[in-house]
Design a protein around this motif. Structure first.
Motif, PDB file in Angstrom:
ATOM      1  N   LEU A   8     -21.612  -6.693  27.409  1.00  0.00           N
ATOM      2  CA  LEU A   8     -22.456  -6.661  28.579  1.00  0.00           C
ATOM      3  C   LEU A   8     -23.071  -8.033  28.824  1.00  0.00           C
ATOM      4  N   LEU A   9     -23.206  -8.387  30.079  1.00  0.00           N
ATOM      5  CA  LEU A   9     -23.785  -9.673  30.440  1.00  0.00           C
ATOM      6  C   LEU A   9     -25.274  -9.660  30.117  1.00  0.00           C
ATOM      7  N   SER A  10     -25.745 -10.773  29.561  1.00  0.00           N
ATOM      8  CA  SER A  10     -27.157 -10.907  29.222  1.00  0.00           C
ATOM      9  C   SER A  10     -27.569 -12.357  29.431  1.00  0.00           C
ATOM     10  N   ARG A  11     -28.870 -12.589  29.456  1.00  0.00           N
ATOM     11  CA  ARG A  11     -29.358 -13.958  29.588  1.00  0.00           C
ATOM     12  C   ARG A  11     -28.862 -14.825  28.431  1.00  0.00           C
ATOM     13  N   ASP A  12     -28.927 -14.305  27.222  1.00  0.00           N
ATOM     14  CA  ASP A  12     -28.508 -15.088  26.065  1.00  0.00           C
ATOM     15  C   ASP A  12     -27.029 -15.442  26.145  1.00  0.00           C
ATOM     16  N   ARG A  13     -26.224 -14.503  26.583  1.00  0.00           N
ATOM     17  CA  ARG A  13     -24.787 -14.760  26.680  1.00  0.00           C
ATOM     18  C   ARG A  13     -24.498 -15.802  27.765  1.00  0.00           C
ATOM     19  N   ASN A  48     -28.264 -11.587  38.753  1.00  0.00           N
ATOM     20  CA  ASN A  48     -29.099 -10.512  38.239  1.00  0.00           C
ATOM     21  C   ASN A  48     -29.987 -11.009  37.094  1.00  0.00           C
ATOM     22  N   HIS A  49     -29.608 -12.166  36.530  1.00  0.00           N
ATOM     23  CA  HIS A  49     -30.340 -12.717  35.387  1.00  0.00           C
ATOM     24  C   HIS A  49     -31.006 -14.056  35.701  1.00  0.00           C
TER      25      HIS A  49
END
Length: 219
Positions: A8-13, A48-49
């Motif tokens: 899943l896409l995340s800020r950290d990724r 989205n992030h």
């Protein structure tokens, strides 16, 4: 339910992928389209992030600064040793990611790790007896020195061809072709020499700065 095939896409990724891209190809390579492609997602999903590309860069820069150790400003090791240890940690973090340094050179803005570092340095200097105005200048001059040292390599600026520097034109550069192959040793030595000279100069100012503040009642 089956697990998604991609994480899943995340800020950290997003930040990790952006930093890897900047490390590999430089700041100019980073775009939201390119970053989305690297992550295997659609461009709009990044928003989205992060609202903008600059917001991503801010997060990338802050992730690098977050690697800098600032514990020395609160563990009682003394202002000079604290600056020495911090300077080394600061340069090590920037040297791992030289392509982000020009963006970092603009200052911390509202980046949390950058502000925590500025707060730790300023607080450490004031607690050690430096007047606030001097503490501000010390933080600034250390940033100038460290970021400047990480922007490029002096030694790598010379070519490795022994015939490149004609002694008729450059009588003192007979060994200059050896600099590039000894780049790490030369550049590290230059940094250490400069850092210690800077701290020696500050030590000469320390007593005078405190005396002047007490005499005039100002910072």
């Amino acid at each position: 339910m089956a697990r998604p095939r991609k994480p899943l896409l995340s800020r950290d990724r997003i930040v990790a992928a952006a930093l890897a891209l900047v490390d590999a190809e430089g700041l100019a390579a980073l775009s939201t389209r390119r970053l989305a492609a690297e992550l295997g997602v659609s461009g709009p999903s990044l928003y989205n992030h992060f609202a903008t590309k600059d917001a991503i860069l801010d997060a990338v820069a802050d992730a690098v600064i977050g690697k800098v150790d600032v514990s020395m400003f609160s563990d009682g090791r003394g202002w000079r040793q604290a600056l020495l240890d911090w300077g080394r940690s600061y340069r090590a973090a920037l040297s791992e990611h030289p392509h982000i340094v020009p963006f970092l050179a603009t200052g911390p803005g509202l980046r949390p790790a950058g502000l925590r570092m500025a707060d730790a340095v300023f607080g450490g200097m004031v607690d050690a007896g430096w007047p606030p105005a001097h503490a501000t200048r010390i933080g600034a001059l250390m940033r100038y020195f460290v970021t400047g040292s990480a922007l490029g390599s002096f030694a790598a600026g010379f070519v490795g061809d022994a015939t490149a520097y004609d002694p008729a034109d450059y009588p003192h550069l007979g060994q200059a072709h050896l600099l590039a192959q000894n780049r790490d040793r030369v550049d590290e030595g230059a940094f250490e020499t400069g850092l210690r000279a800077l701290l020696d100069g500050l030590a000469l100012q320390y007593a005078d700065a405190r005396t002047d503040t007490r005499a005039h009642g100002q910072s």
